[in-house]
Design a protein around this motif. Structure first.
Motif, PDB file in Angstrom:
ATOM      1  N   GLY A   1       0.538  18.106   5.672  1.00 29.65           N
ATOM      2  CA  GLY A   1       0.178  17.391   6.723  1.00 29.65           C
ATOM      3  C   GLY A   1      -1.277  16.862   6.264  1.00 29.65           C
ATOM      4  N   ARG A   2      -1.353  16.661   5.798  1.00 26.78           N
ATOM      5  CA  ARG A   2      -2.836  16.022   4.650  1.00 26.78           C
ATOM      6  C   ARG A   2      -2.071  14.553   4.269  1.00 26.78           C
ATOM      7  NH1 ARG A   2      -6.473  19.199   0.423  1.00 26.78           N
ATOM      8  NH2 ARG A   2      -3.841  19.390   0.199  1.00 26.78           N
ATOM      9  N   ALA A   3      -2.884  13.890   4.494  1.00 26.83           N
ATOM     10  CA  ALA A   3      -2.569  12.090   3.512  1.00 26.83           C
ATOM     11  C   ALA A   3      -3.571  11.260   2.858  1.00 26.83           C
ATOM     12  CB  ALA A   3      -1.803  11.196   4.793  1.00 26.83           C
ATOM     13  N   PHE A   4      -2.762  10.781   2.249  1.00 32.09           N
ATOM     14  CA  PHE A   4      -4.380  10.566   1.077  1.00 32.09           C
ATOM     15  C   PHE A   4      -3.671   8.472   1.037  1.00 32.09           C
ATOM     16  CE2 PHE A   4      -4.218  14.776   0.360  1.00 32.09           C
ATOM     17  CZ  PHE A   4      -5.674  15.134   0.403  1.00 32.09           C
ATOM     18  N   PRO A   5      -4.344   7.969   0.249  1.00 35.62           N
ATOM     19  CA  PRO A   5      -3.974   7.069  -0.350  1.00 35.62           C
ATOM     20  C   PRO A   5      -3.473   6.838  -1.442  1.00 35.62           C
ATOM     21  CG  PRO A   5      -6.077   6.658  -0.155  1.00 35.62           C
ATOM     22  CD  PRO A   5      -6.107   8.031   0.491  1.00 35.62           C
ATOM     23  N   GLY A   6      -2.360   5.900  -1.665  1.00 34.14           N
ATOM     24  CA  GLY A   6      -1.779   6.127  -3.953  1.00 34.14           C
ATOM     25  C   GLY A   6      -2.151   4.722  -4.451  1.00 34.14           C
ATOM     26  N   LYS A   7      -2.454   5.427  -4.951  1.00 34.35           N
ATOM     27  CA  LYS A   7      -2.399   3.698  -6.374  1.00 34.35           C
ATOM     28  C   LYS A   7      -0.949   4.107  -7.263  1.00 34.35           C
ATOM     29  CE  LYS A   7      -5.328   2.383 -10.051  1.00 34.35           C
ATOM     30  NZ  LYS A   7      -6.657   2.496 -10.623  1.00 34.35           N
ATOM     31  N   LEU A   8      -0.714   2.753  -7.662  1.00 33.76           N
ATOM     32  CA  LEU A   8       0.915   3.207  -8.441  1.00 33.76           C
ATOM     33  C   LEU A   8       0.163   2.971  -9.961  1.00 33.76           C
ATOM     34  CD1 LEU A   8       3.674   3.484  -8.900  1.00 33.76           C
ATOM     35  CD2 LEU A   8       3.628   0.384  -8.736  1.00 33.76           C
ATOM     36  N   ILE A   9       0.694   4.319 -10.761  1.00 33.28           N
ATOM     37  CA  ILE A   9      -0.695   4.166 -11.943  1.00 33.28           C
ATOM     38  C   ILE A   9       0.702   3.374 -13.202  1.00 33.28           C
ATOM     39  CG2 ILE A   9      -0.674   5.639 -14.025  1.00 33.28           C
ATOM     40  CD1 ILE A   9      -2.984   5.882 -11.216  1.00 33.28           C
ATOM     41  N   GLY A  10       2.202   3.346 -12.860  1.00 34.25           N
ATOM     42  CA  GLY A  10       2.976   3.249 -13.790  1.00 34.25           C
ATOM     43  C   GLY A  10       4.330   3.211 -13.252  1.00 34.25           C
ATOM     44  N   ALA A  11       5.726   2.546 -13.535  1.00 29.20           N
ATOM     45  CA  ALA A  11       6.686   2.551 -12.612  1.00 29.20           C
ATOM     46  C   ALA A  11       7.912   2.023 -13.773  1.00 29.20           C
ATOM     47  CB  ALA A  11       7.280   1.427 -11.504  1.00 29.20           C
TER      48      ALA A  11
ATOM     49  N   VAL B   1       2.914   8.193  -8.835  1.00 24.84           N
ATOM     50  CA  VAL B   1       1.405   8.121  -8.190  1.00 24.84           C
ATOM     51  C   VAL B   1       0.618   8.120  -8.081  1.00 24.84           C
ATOM     52  CG1 VAL B   1       0.894   7.337  -5.547  1.00 24.84           C
ATOM     53  CG2 VAL B   1       3.188   6.349  -6.626  1.00 24.84           C
ATOM     54  N   LYS B   2      -0.990   7.487  -8.187  1.00 21.22           N
ATOM     55  CA  LYS B   2      -1.902   8.886  -8.039  1.00 21.22           C
ATOM     56  C   LYS B   2      -3.020   8.363  -6.724  1.00 21.22           C
ATOM     57  CE  LYS B   2      -6.716   9.162 -10.422  1.00 21.22           C
ATOM     58  NZ  LYS B   2      -7.682   9.875  -9.782  1.00 21.22           N
ATOM     59  N   ILE B   3      -3.417  10.187  -6.708  1.00 20.61           N
ATOM     60  CA  ILE B   3      -3.696  10.744  -5.202  1.00 20.61           C
ATOM     61  C   ILE B   3      -5.571  10.629  -5.699  1.00 20.61           C
ATOM     62  CG2 ILE B   3      -1.962  10.533  -3.942  1.00 20.61           C
ATOM     63  CD1 ILE B   3      -2.058  13.516  -3.338  1.00 20.61           C
ATOM     64  N   ASP B   4      -6.453  11.066  -5.134  1.00 23.27           N
ATOM     65  CA  ASP B   4      -7.748  12.163  -5.112  1.00 23.27           C
ATOM     66  C   ASP B   4      -7.525  12.806  -4.286  1.00 23.27           C
ATOM     67  OD1 ASP B   4      -8.248  10.397  -7.300  1.00 23.27           O
ATOM     68  OD2 ASP B   4      -9.512   8.697  -5.922  1.00 23.27           O
ATOM     69  N   GLY B   5      -8.189  13.807  -4.227  1.00 21.60           N
ATOM     70  CA  GLY B   5      -8.662  14.827  -3.625  1.00 21.60           C
ATOM     71  C   GLY B   5      -8.620  15.770  -4.435  1.00 21.60           C
ATOM     72  N   ARG B   6      -8.380  16.956  -3.559  1.00 19.30           N
ATOM     73  CA  ARG B   6      -8.462  18.472  -4.452  1.00 19.30           C
ATOM     74  C   ARG B   6      -7.215  19.191  -3.591  1.00 19.30           C
ATOM     75  NH1 ARG B   6     -14.213  20.694  -6.043  1.00 19.30           N
ATOM     76  NH2 ARG B   6     -15.314  18.441  -6.449  1.00 19.30           N
ATOM     77  N   ASP B   7      -7.259  20.683  -4.408  1.00 19.76           N
ATOM     78  CA  ASP B   7      -5.796  21.771  -4.156  1.00 19.76           C
ATOM     79  C   ASP B   7      -4.933  20.877  -3.269  1.00 19.76           C
ATOM     80  OD1 ASP B   7      -8.080  23.639  -4.314  1.00 19.76           O
ATOM     81  OD2 ASP B   7      -8.893  22.820  -2.384  1.00 19.76           O
ATOM     82  N   HIS B   8      -3.852  20.039  -4.353  1.00 20.62           N
ATOM     83  CA  HIS B   8      -2.941  19.637  -3.879  1.00 20.62           C
ATOM     84  C   HIS B   8      -1.422  20.705  -4.645  1.00 20.62           C
ATOM     85  CE1 HIS B   8      -4.437  15.509  -3.022  1.00 20.62           C
ATOM     86  NE2 HIS B   8      -5.257  15.947  -4.746  1.00 20.62           N
ATOM     87  N   PRO B   9      -0.641  20.768  -3.461  1.00 28.02           N
ATOM     88  CA  PRO B   9       0.326  21.817  -4.384  1.00 28.02           C
ATOM     89  C   PRO B   9       0.722  20.844  -6.073  1.00 28.02           C
ATOM     90  CG  PRO B   9       0.858  20.114  -2.104  1.00 28.02           C
ATOM     91  CD  PRO B   9      -0.376  19.877  -2.210  1.00 28.02           C
ATOM     92  N   GLY B  10       1.172  21.768  -6.320  1.00 26.56           N
ATOM     93  CA  GLY B  10       2.323  21.603  -7.544  1.00 26.56           C
ATOM     94  C   GLY B  10       3.769  21.876  -7.189  1.00 26.56           C
ATOM     95  N   GLY B  11       4.483  21.762  -8.638  1.00 25.79           N
ATOM     96  CA  GLY B  11       5.594  22.108  -8.138  1.00 25.79           C
ATOM     97  C   GLY B  11       5.490  23.285 -10.017  1.00 25.79           C
TER      98      GLY B  11
ATOM     99  N   GLN C   1       1.078  -1.103  -0.271  1.00 24.48           N
ATOM    100  CA  GLN C   1      -0.441  -0.509  -0.468  1.00 24.48           C
ATOM    101  C   GLN C   1       0.583   1.112  -0.274  1.00 24.48           C
ATOM    102  OE1 GLN C   1      -1.005   0.695   4.781  1.00 24.48           O
ATOM    103  NE2 GLN C   1      -2.943  -0.700   4.042  1.00 24.48           N
ATOM    104  N   ILE C   2       0.275   2.575  -0.972  1.00 25.40           N
ATOM    105  CA  ILE C   2       1.328   3.588  -0.896  1.00 25.40           C
ATOM    106  C   ILE C   2       0.211   4.113   0.444  1.00 25.40           C
ATOM    107  CG2 ILE C   2       1.956   4.973  -2.406  1.00 25.40           C
ATOM    108  CD1 ILE C   2       1.849   3.307  -4.220  1.00 25.40           C
ATOM    109  N   ARG C   3       1.082   5.687   0.796  1.00 25.05           N
ATOM    110  CA  ARG C   3       0.267   6.489   1.361  1.00 25.05           C
ATOM    111  C   ARG C   3       1.046   7.871   1.628  1.00 25.05           C
ATOM    112  NH1 ARG C   3      -3.588   7.418   5.021  1.00 25.05           N
ATOM    113  NH2 ARG C   3      -3.889   8.648   6.315  1.00 25.05           N
ATOM    114  N   VAL C   4       0.072   8.682   0.730  1.00 21.79           N
ATOM    115  CA  VAL C   4       0.994  10.018   0.649  1.00 21.79           C
ATOM    116  C   VAL C   4       0.799  11.363   1.384  1.00 21.79           C
ATOM    117  CG1 VAL C   4       0.947  12.169  -1.232  1.00 21.79           C
ATOM    118  CG2 VAL C   4       0.972   9.102  -1.974  1.00 21.79           C
TER     119      VAL C   4
END
Length: 78
Positions: free
Chosen positions: A21-31, A40-50, A13-16
């Motif tokens: 401080g917010r944490a989300f389960p992650g899904k491996l999309i490709g490696a 890794v894909k996470i659901d949710g809103r307002d994620h910071p980006g580079g 399992q992956i946790r981001v």
């Protein structure tokens, strides 16, 4: 999210956790073990980006990250 393959390789399992401080389960999309990259894909809103830079403003000695397909091909196509 872009991360290293060795970080997620074999994970059951992956946790981001984000910097705020917010944490989300992650899904491996490709490696790719050869380049040691994974997506890794996470659901949710307002994620910071580079921030994306302007290559015309680079100076000698600056650290950069470039992501592209090899041999001038388009992703997924020979």
């Amino acid at each position: 999210m872009l991360t290293n393959n060795h970080v997620v390789q074999g994970a059951q399992q992956i946790r981001v956790t984000l910097p705020d401080g917010r944490a989300f389960p992650g899904k491996l999309i490709g490696a790719d073990p050869v380049t040691d990259l994974a997506v890794v894909k996470i659901d949710g809103r307002d994620h910071p980006g580079g921030a994306l830079g302007d290559s015309a403003k680079l100076e000698v000695g600056e650290t950069v990250i470039a992501i592209a397909t090899g041999s001038g091909s388009r992703a997924g196509r020979p």
